[in-house]
Design a protein around this motif. Structure first.
Motif, short mmCIF file in Angstrom:
data_model
loop_
_atom_site.label_atom_id
_atom_site.label_comp_id
_atom_site.label_asym_id
_atom_site.label_seq_id
_atom_site.Cartn_x
_atom_site.Cartn_y
_atom_site.Cartn_z
N THR A 98 0.80 -1.23 0.00
CA THR A 98 0.00 0.00 0.00
C THR A 98 0.83 1.28 0.00
OG1 THR A 98 -0.14 0.04 2.43
CG2 THR A 98 -1.86 -1.17 1.25
N THR A 99 2.10 1.20 0.37
CA THR A 99 2.85 2.43 0.63
C THR A 99 3.42 3.10 -0.63
OG1 THR A 99 4.87 1.16 1.02
CG2 THR A 99 3.48 1.68 2.94
N HIS A 100 3.71 2.34 -1.67
CA HIS A 100 4.40 2.91 -2.83
C HIS A 100 3.56 2.70 -4.09
CE1 HIS A 100 7.68 2.94 0.05
NE2 HIS A 100 8.37 3.72 -0.78
N GLU A 101 2.48 3.48 -4.16
CA GLU A 101 1.59 3.39 -5.32
C GLU A 101 2.21 4.14 -6.49
OE1 GLU A 101 -3.10 4.05 -6.58
OE2 GLU A 101 -2.37 4.73 -4.61
N MET A 102 2.11 3.55 -7.68
CA MET A 102 2.65 4.16 -8.89
C MET A 102 1.60 5.04 -9.56
SD MET A 102 4.84 0.88 -10.29
CE MET A 102 5.70 1.81 -11.57
N THR A 103 2.06 6.00 -10.34
CA THR A 103 1.19 6.94 -11.03
C THR A 103 1.04 6.53 -12.49
OG1 THR A 103 1.92 8.74 -9.59
CG2 THR A 103 0.85 9.35 -11.66
N LYS A 104 -0.19 6.55 -12.97
CA LYS A 104 -0.43 6.19 -14.37
C LYS A 104 -0.22 7.40 -15.26
CE LYS A 104 -3.47 3.52 -17.36
NZ LYS A 104 -4.73 2.74 -17.47
N LYS A 105 0.63 7.24 -16.27
CA LYS A 105 0.90 8.29 -17.25
C LYS A 105 0.14 7.97 -18.54
CE LYS A 105 4.06 10.30 -14.61
NZ LYS A 105 3.95 11.68 -14.10
N GLU A 106 0.59 8.54 -19.65
CA GLU A 106 -0.05 8.27 -20.93
C GLU A 106 0.36 6.91 -21.47
OE1 GLU A 106 1.06 11.43 -23.49
OE2 GLU A 106 -0.32 12.90 -22.60
N ASN A 107 -0.49 6.37 -22.35
CA ASN A 107 -0.19 5.16 -23.12
C ASN A 107 0.10 3.94 -22.25
OD1 ASN A 107 -0.33 6.73 -25.55
ND2 ASN A 107 1.75 7.45 -25.13
N GLY A 108 -0.55 3.85 -21.11
CA GLY A 108 -0.42 2.68 -20.27
C GLY A 108 0.86 2.59 -19.47
N ILE A 109 1.58 3.70 -19.33
CA ILE A 109 2.84 3.71 -18.60
C ILE A 109 2.60 4.13 -17.15
CG2 ILE A 109 5.11 4.81 -18.43
CD1 ILE A 109 5.03 5.11 -21.49
N TRP A 110 3.22 3.40 -16.24
CA TRP A 110 3.13 3.68 -14.80
C TRP A 110 4.52 4.07 -14.29
CZ3 TRP A 110 -1.57 3.00 -12.10
CH2 TRP A 110 -2.60 2.40 -12.84
N GLU A 111 4.56 4.97 -13.31
CA GLU A 111 5.85 5.50 -12.85
C GLU A 111 5.80 5.80 -11.36
OE1 GLU A 111 8.24 8.64 -15.14
OE2 GLU A 111 7.35 9.80 -13.49
N ILE A 112 6.96 5.64 -10.72
CA ILE A 112 7.13 6.08 -9.34
C ILE A 112 8.56 6.56 -9.16
CG2 ILE A 112 7.78 3.79 -8.46
CD1 ILE A 112 6.32 4.50 -5.86
N PHE A 113 8.73 7.60 -8.37
CA PHE A 113 10.06 8.07 -8.01
C PHE A 113 10.25 7.84 -6.51
CE2 PHE A 113 12.98 11.37 -6.41
CZ PHE A 113 14.11 11.05 -7.16
N ILE A 114 11.36 7.19 -6.16
CA ILE A 114 11.66 6.89 -4.75
C ILE A 114 12.87 7.74 -4.36
CG2 ILE A 114 12.15 5.06 -3.09
CD1 ILE A 114 11.32 3.39 -5.91
N PRO A 115 12.70 8.74 -3.51
CA PRO A 115 13.82 9.61 -3.13
C PRO A 115 14.91 8.84 -2.40
CG PRO A 115 11.71 10.55 -2.48
CD PRO A 115 11.44 9.14 -2.85
N GLY A 116 16.16 9.26 -2.64
CA GLY A 116 17.29 8.69 -1.94
C GLY A 116 18.01 7.64 -2.77
N LYS A 117 19.29 7.89 -3.11
CA LYS A 117 20.06 6.95 -3.92
C LYS A 117 20.20 5.60 -3.24
CE LYS A 117 23.79 8.33 -5.98
NZ LYS A 117 25.11 8.93 -6.25
N GLY A 118 20.19 5.59 -1.91
CA GLY A 118 20.38 4.34 -1.18
C GLY A 118 19.09 3.64 -0.79
N THR A 119 17.97 4.15 -1.28
CA THR A 119 16.69 3.54 -0.91
C THR A 119 16.60 2.10 -1.40
OG1 THR A 119 15.67 5.72 -1.14
CG2 THR A 119 14.19 3.83 -0.97
N LEU A 120 16.95 1.90 -2.67
CA LEU A 120 17.00 0.55 -3.23
C LEU A 120 18.46 0.12 -3.26
CD1 LEU A 120 14.46 0.84 -6.20
CD2 LEU A 120 14.07 -0.05 -3.90
N LYS A 121 18.81 -0.79 -2.40
CA LYS A 121 20.21 -1.19 -2.26
C LYS A 121 20.55 -2.32 -3.22
CE LYS A 121 20.22 0.04 2.65
NZ LYS A 121 20.90 1.33 2.39
N HIS A 122 21.82 -2.42 -3.51
CA HIS A 122 22.34 -3.50 -4.34
C HIS A 122 21.92 -4.85 -3.75
CE1 HIS A 122 24.94 -5.90 -6.80
NE2 HIS A 122 25.74 -6.23 -5.80
N GLN A 123 21.33 -5.70 -4.59
CA GLN A 123 20.87 -7.05 -4.26
C GLN A 123 19.58 -7.08 -3.44
OE1 GLN A 123 24.67 -8.81 -2.67
NE2 GLN A 123 24.49 -10.16 -4.45
N SER A 124 18.96 -5.92 -3.22
CA SER A 124 17.67 -5.95 -2.54
C SER A 124 16.63 -6.53 -3.50
CB SER A 124 17.26 -4.55 -2.09
OG SER A 124 17.11 -3.68 -3.20
#
Length: 679
Positions: A98-124
C-alpha cells in the motif's frame, strides 16, 4: 509509445529490392508476395521510426522502463495498459502493498520516483503488485535485469543489481576475425561441469573455455542464458527476458566469461528465444497487466499447442519495441557478437510448421505465413547490424524459407546463416540403413543442397540429438558396447565401426561446402551419455545432466582419440580457410562407396565402404603436380589403424582406367577419409 497495432502501410517497392528473383528465379511466380514482404517492411518501419530514426534509436525500452538510479533517487516504470493500479514492493518497504503506489501516465505507462540513492540497495529484492479488475497479483518487473529464486519456496522475484563498481570490460575493439566463418561450440553453462550439480559462469570460464580454445572452435553459442523458471526446459521457456539466469551466477560473472572468450579470440553468440514465452504468470510476463493480450495473441491463437507456451503478437508496436529492446540490451550489456534465433519456423507460420511438408514454394507464400513475424525478424536483423556490423545472426528454421539469409535490401529476411536442420536427420536415418546400401549420390545431395546465395551452418548433432529419449550419433552406432569396450586395448567391431564413422561423418559434414559448422559440447569426443535434466521421473538426479570431460582426457580410452581428431579437423578447416569453399571437382563411385572432391589445392577422399580397401584408387586430377597426405582419420592418435603413409609423394600420371586422363593413385582403406595437399 502508442497503444495501437503497427499498421501494414503500403509503399512502393523499388525493383532493386527484389534482387532475390535474380538469385533464385524459381521465385518469379511469387513476385507479388515478395513485393508485399518489402512493402510491409518499409511501411511498418516508417510507422515505427518516422523519416530519420534508426532501430538503434528506437530500441531503448530498457533505458526507460525498469529501475534507474539518479543523483537524487530511483525511477521505476512499467507498461501495463489494462492495470487499475500498481504498487512497488520489496525489502525496502517490508513488502507493504500500500505504501508505494505508482502513477499512471499516458499510453499505459506507470511510474514512481523513490527519493534517496540508497533507498534501493544493491541485491535488494523487489516485485510489483498489479491490480486488475479488483484482483491483485505480485509480479516480477518486466524489465528487471536480474531475477532470483527463493531456495525454499521456489518463488522468483526481481533483484536490484547495482554493485559499488561497475564491471570493467577488457575487450575494447574486439570484433572477432570477420574473415573466418563460424565454427560453433554449442554449450550449456549449467551442465558443462563434471560434478552432479549446476555449473556456473565462473567454472565455465576457468574449466571449459580453455578446452574450446584448444580444440580450435572460433565461436561459442550459449544456450539457456535468459532466465527461465524450469531448469529442464533447456532455457526455452523464458520468463524474464532481460535477466541472465541467476542459477549460473551473477551478471558480472557472465560478463567476465564473455570478456575471457574475447581475449581468446572467440566470438560469443546467445541462443535468443523470442518465438514464445513461458505461460507462468507469477514468474513471467504473461498476463502482466491482467489481460492475455498485452504481449501475446488472445485466446487459442496465443498458445503453442506443442510447447505449452505463449505466442507473441508481432504486429503490435509495443511488442516490437519490447523485443527489439531485448536484442539491443543483450548485445550492449554483455558484449555479445550475435544470436542464434530459436524457433524461427514456429514464428513464420500460423500452424508453426507442425506437420507441414515444405515440398514446394507455394507453402512459403500462403495464408499460413505470419507476415508480421517476417517483418519483425527483418527489423531484428537490421538492428543487430546497426549495433555491430560484424555481428552474426543464425536462424533455426527447418522449413527452408526462401530469402532467410539474404540481405533485406535484396528482398530477404536478413539472417547471416541458417541451421541445416536436415543434416542430422539425414545422418540418423542413414544409420538405420545397412552400410553396404549407403547411397553416395544421396549423401552428396543432402550435404550440399541449399538455397542459392544463402549460407548454412552444417552439423551432425546438436543438443536436440542428445536429449533423453533419443541417442547421440555414437550411441546409436555402438549402444551398450560403449560401456565395456571403449578402452584402447579392447577389440570390438561395433566400437571400431562407431569410432571410424564418428570421424568420417563429422569430417565430410564440415568439409563438404557449408559455410559454418556446429557441435554440441561433449559430442566431439563421443560423450557416452544422453542429456536428462533433473526431474521427478529420475529422482531429480544430475547424473545425466553433466559432461564427463575426464574420459576425454584419459589416455587409455578412445574418447581421447575422438577429441584429438575433432581438434585436428577443426583447426585444419579453419587454418586452411576451407570453410564455405565449394568443391571444384567431384568424383562419386556408388559401388565402391567413394566420394572425393577438390577444394583449393587439396583433395578430399572418403571411403565409406565397410569392408573394402583399395590399393590403387585412381582419382582424375587433370593437372600436373605432386600430392602428399596431410590429414587422415586412420592415424593411430585418432583411434585408427595407421594404414596410411604420410611420407609418400603421389605424382600425377596417366591413369590405367584411361591413359588420356591424368590423376593420382592412392591407397584408400575402408571407412577412412584422407586429405592430400598439392606440393
Amino acid at each position: 509509445m502508442r497503444n495501437k497495432e503497427a499498421v501494414n502501410k503500403e509503399v512502393m517497392v523499388d525493383e532493386k529490392g527484389l534482387r532475390i528473383l535474380e538469385i533464385d528465379p524459381w521465385l518469379e511466380p511469387y513476385k507479388g508476395d515478395l513485393e508485399m514482404r518489402m512493402s510491409r517492411y518499409e511501411g511498418v518501419k516508417k510507422e515505427l521510426l518516422g523519416e530519420n530514426k534508426s532501430f538503434k534509436d528506437f530500441a531503448n525500452g530498457h533505458d526507460y522502463f525498469g529501475f534507474h538510479r539518479t543523483n537524487t533517487g530511483w525511477f521505476y516504470r512499467e507498461w501495463a495498459p489494462a492495470a487499475d493500479a500498481l504498487f512497488l514492493i520489496g525489502d525496502f518497504n517490508d513488502w507493504d502493498r500500500t505504501t508505494h503506489e505508482m502513477t499512471k501516465k499516458e499510453n499505459g505507462i506507470w511510474e514512481i520516483f523513490i527519493p534517496g540513492k540508497g533507498t534501493l540497495k544493491h541485491q535488494s529484492r523487489v516485485k510489483v503488485h498489479v491490480v486488475h479488475d479488483g484482483q491483485g497479483k505480485d509480479r516480477v518487473p518486466l524489465y528487471v535485469t536480474r531475477a532470483v529464486q527463493d531456495p525454499e519456496t521456489y518463488d522468483f522475484c526481481g533483484q536490484i543489481w547495482k554493485p559499488y563498481r561497475n564491471y570493467k570490460w577488457q575487450d575494447a575493439g574486439f570484433q572477432g576475425d570477420k574473415s573466418k566463418e563460424p565454427i560453433i561450440y554449442e554449450a550449456h553453462i549449467g551442465m558443462a561441469q563434471e560434478k552432479e550439480a549446476i555449473g556456473t559462469y565462473k567454472e565455465f570460464e576457468e574449466n571449459i573455455l580453455p578446452r574450446i580454445k584448444e580444440l580450435g572452435y572460433n565461436t561459442i553459442q550459449f544456450m539457456a542464458l535468459m532466465e527461465h523458471p524450469y531448469y529442464g526446459s533447456f532455457g526455452y521457456h523464458v520468463s524474464n527476458f532481460f535477466a541472465a539466469s541467476s542459477r549460473f551466477g551473477t551478471p558480472d560473472e557472465l560478463k567476465s566469461l564473455v570478456d575471457k572468450a574475447h581475449d581468446m579470440g572467440i566470438r560469443v553468440l546467445m541462443d535468443i528465444v523470442q518465438s514464445h514465452a513461458v505461460k507462468n504468470i507469477y514468474e513471467g510476463i504473461n498476463e502482466f497487466d491482467g489481460t492475455d493480450y498485452q504481449f501475446f495473441h488472445s485466446g487459442e491463437k496465443g498458445t503453442h499447442s506443442a510447447w505449452d507456451s505463449k505466442l507473441f503478437n508481432y504486429g503490435k508496436r509495443e511488442v516490437i519495441h519490447f523485443l527489439l529492446s531485448n536484442v539491443k540490451y543483450w548485445m550492449e550489456e554483455y558484449h555479445l557478437d550475435g544470436f542464434r534465433f530459436d524457433g524461427v519456423t514456429s514464428m513464420l507460420y500460423h500452424d508453426h510448421g507442425l506437420g507441414t511438408a515444405f515440398d514446394n514454394y507455394a507453402k512459403y507464400f500462403s495464408l499460413n505465413t505470419d507476415v508480421e513475424a517476417v517483418t519483425y525478424l527483418q527489423f531484428a536483423n537490421e538492428l543487430i547490424k546497426e549495433i555491430k556490423p560484424e555481428a552474426l545472426s543464425v536462424a533455426e528454421d527447418m522449413s527452408g524459407m526462401p530469402g532467410m539469409c539474404l540481405p533485406i535490401e535484396d528482398g530477404g529476411i536478413g539472417f547471416d546463416y541458417r541451421l541445416s536442420m536436415g543434416m542430422p536427420d539425414y545422418w540418423f536415418k542413414m544409420l538405420k540403413v545397412n552400410d553396404h546400401d549407403w547411397s553416395m549420390q544421396t549423401l552428396w545431395k543432402e550435404l550440399s543442397a541449399g538455397r542459392p546465395g544463402e549460407k548454412r551452418i552444417g552439423y551432425v548433432e546438436s543438443h536436440d540429438q542428445a536429449l533423453v529419449g533419443d541417442k547421440t550419433l555414437i550411441f546409436s552406432m555402438a549402444d551398450k558396447e560403449m560401456y565395456w569396450h571403449m578402452d584402447k586395448e579392447s577389440q570390438n567391431m561395433a566400437i571400431d565401426r562407431a569410432v571410424a564413422l564418428h570421424k568420417m561423418i563429422r569430417f565430410i559434414t564440415i568439409s563438404m561446402g557449408t559455410e559454418g559448422y556446429l557441435t554440441f559440447m561433449g559430442n566431439e569426443f563421443g560423450h557416452p551419455e544422453w542429456v536428462d535434466f533433473p526431474r521427478e521421473g529420475n529422482g531429480w538426479s544430475y547424473k545425466y545432466c553433466r559432461r564427463q570431460w575426464s574420459i576425454s582426457d584419459n589416455p587409455l580410452l578412445r574418447y581421447e582419440d575422438l577429441k584429438h581428431f575433432d581438434g585436428a579437423m577443426v583447426q585444419f578447416m579453419d587454418r586452411k580457410g576451407m570453410m564455405g569453399v565449394a568443391p571444384e571437382q567431384l568424383w562419386l563411385d556408388e559401388n565402391r562407396k567413394i566420394i572425393a572432391f577438390r577444394k583449393k589445392d587439396h583433395i578430399f577422399i572418403f571411403n565409406f565402404h565397410p569392408t573394402e580397401s583399395y590399393a590403387n584408387l585412381e582419382i582424375p586430377i587433370h593437372r600436373d603436380g605432386k600430392y602428399k597426405v596431410v590429414l587422415d582419420t586412420d592415424e593411430e592418435k585418432f583411434g585408427g589403424f595407421n594404414r596410411i603413409a604420410h611420407d609418400i609423394k603421389y605424382e600425377v600420371h596417366p591413369l590405367d582406367m584411361d591413359p588420356n586422363v591424368k590423376g593420382i593413385s592412392v591407397y584408400s582403406p575402408s571407412r577412412t577419409a584422407i586429405v592430400l595437399k598439392k606440393l
